[in-house]
Design a protein around this motif. Structure first.
Motif, PDB file in Angstrom:
ATOM      1  N   TYR A 200       8.086  -2.595  16.741  1.00  0.00           N
ATOM      2  CA  TYR A 200       7.072  -1.990  15.877  1.00  0.00           C
ATOM      3  C   TYR A 200       7.455  -2.132  14.404  1.00  0.00           C
ATOM      4  O   TYR A 200       6.625  -2.496  13.568  1.00  0.00           O
TER       5      TYR A 200
ATOM      6  N   VAL B 218       6.975  -5.699  13.206  1.00  0.00           N
ATOM      7  CA  VAL B 218       5.565  -6.034  13.035  1.00  0.00           C
ATOM      8  C   VAL B 218       5.028  -5.403  11.751  1.00  0.00           C
ATOM      9  O   VAL B 218       4.331  -6.049  10.966  1.00  0.00           O
ATOM     10  N   MET B 219       5.363  -4.151  11.510  1.00  0.00           N
ATOM     11  CA  MET B 219       4.853  -3.461  10.328  1.00  0.00           C
ATOM     12  C   MET B 219       5.524  -3.951   9.034  1.00  0.00           C
ATOM     13  O   MET B 219       4.855  -4.203   8.040  1.00  0.00           O
TER      14      MET B 219
ATOM     15  N   PHE C 298       7.289  -6.787   8.437  1.00  0.00           N
ATOM     16  CA  PHE C 298       7.179  -8.212   8.152  1.00  0.00           C
ATOM     17  C   PHE C 298       5.753  -8.720   8.261  1.00  0.00           C
ATOM     18  O   PHE C 298       5.520  -9.914   8.382  1.00  0.00           O
ATOM     19  N   HIS C 299       4.807  -7.841   8.201  1.00  0.00           N
ATOM     20  CA  HIS C 299       3.401  -8.232   8.252  1.00  0.00           C
ATOM     21  C   HIS C 299       2.962  -8.889   6.939  1.00  0.00           C
ATOM     22  O   HIS C 299       1.893  -9.498   6.881  1.00  0.00           O
ATOM     23  N   ASP C 300       3.793  -8.784   5.924  1.00  0.00           N
ATOM     24  CA  ASP C 300       3.511  -9.382   4.618  1.00  0.00           C
ATOM     25  C   ASP C 300       3.472 -10.906   4.752  1.00  0.00           C
ATOM     26  O   ASP C 300       4.420 -11.512   5.238  1.00  0.00           O
ATOM     27  N   PRO C 301       2.391 -11.541   4.337  1.00  0.00           N
ATOM     28  CA  PRO C 301       2.289 -13.002   4.493  1.00  0.00           C
ATOM     29  C   PRO C 301       3.289 -13.778   3.636  1.00  0.00           C
ATOM     30  O   PRO C 301       3.502 -14.964   3.864  1.00  0.00           O
TER      31      PRO C 301
ATOM     32  N   THR D 150       7.583 -16.975   8.531  1.00  0.00           N
ATOM     33  CA  THR D 150       7.586 -16.675   9.964  1.00  0.00           C
ATOM     34  C   THR D 150       8.956 -16.903  10.573  1.00  0.00           C
ATOM     35  O   THR D 150       9.402 -16.133  11.427  1.00  0.00           O
TER      36      THR D 150
ATOM     37  N   ILE E 262      11.153 -13.896  10.176  1.00  0.00           N
ATOM     38  CA  ILE E 262      10.754 -12.815  11.080  1.00  0.00           C
ATOM     39  C   ILE E 262      11.292 -13.086  12.484  1.00  0.00           C
ATOM     40  O   ILE E 262      11.897 -12.213  13.112  1.00  0.00           O
TER      41      ILE E 262
END
Length: 61
Positions: free
Chosen positions: A19, A22-23, A25-28, A32, A35
């Motif tokens: 969780y 996901v929260m 590293f949700h920054d674009p 990837t 992450i």
């Protein structure tokens, strides 16, 4: 009971880690690959702890 508590703690911690990744590293702007590498490292360490707890549980008389 102690074993169940240990496994529940590991499961809760692993779920929280996923969780958090996901929260956080949700920054674009975060690549990837960073992450994925971070998540793989965390899961590997958690797997080591789970295997150690399993081994300790089997070692008890």
């Amino acid at each position: 009971m102690r074993t169940t508590d240990s496994w529940a703690g590991i499961t809760a911690l692993a779920a929280f880690q996923v969780y958090a990744f996901v929260m956080l590293f949700h920054d674009p702007r975060v690549p990837t690959i960073a992450i994925v590498a971070s998540l793989v490292l965390t899961v590997s360490l958690m797997s080591f702890v789970a295997a150690y707890l399993w081994y300790v549980n089997l070692s008890r008389p």
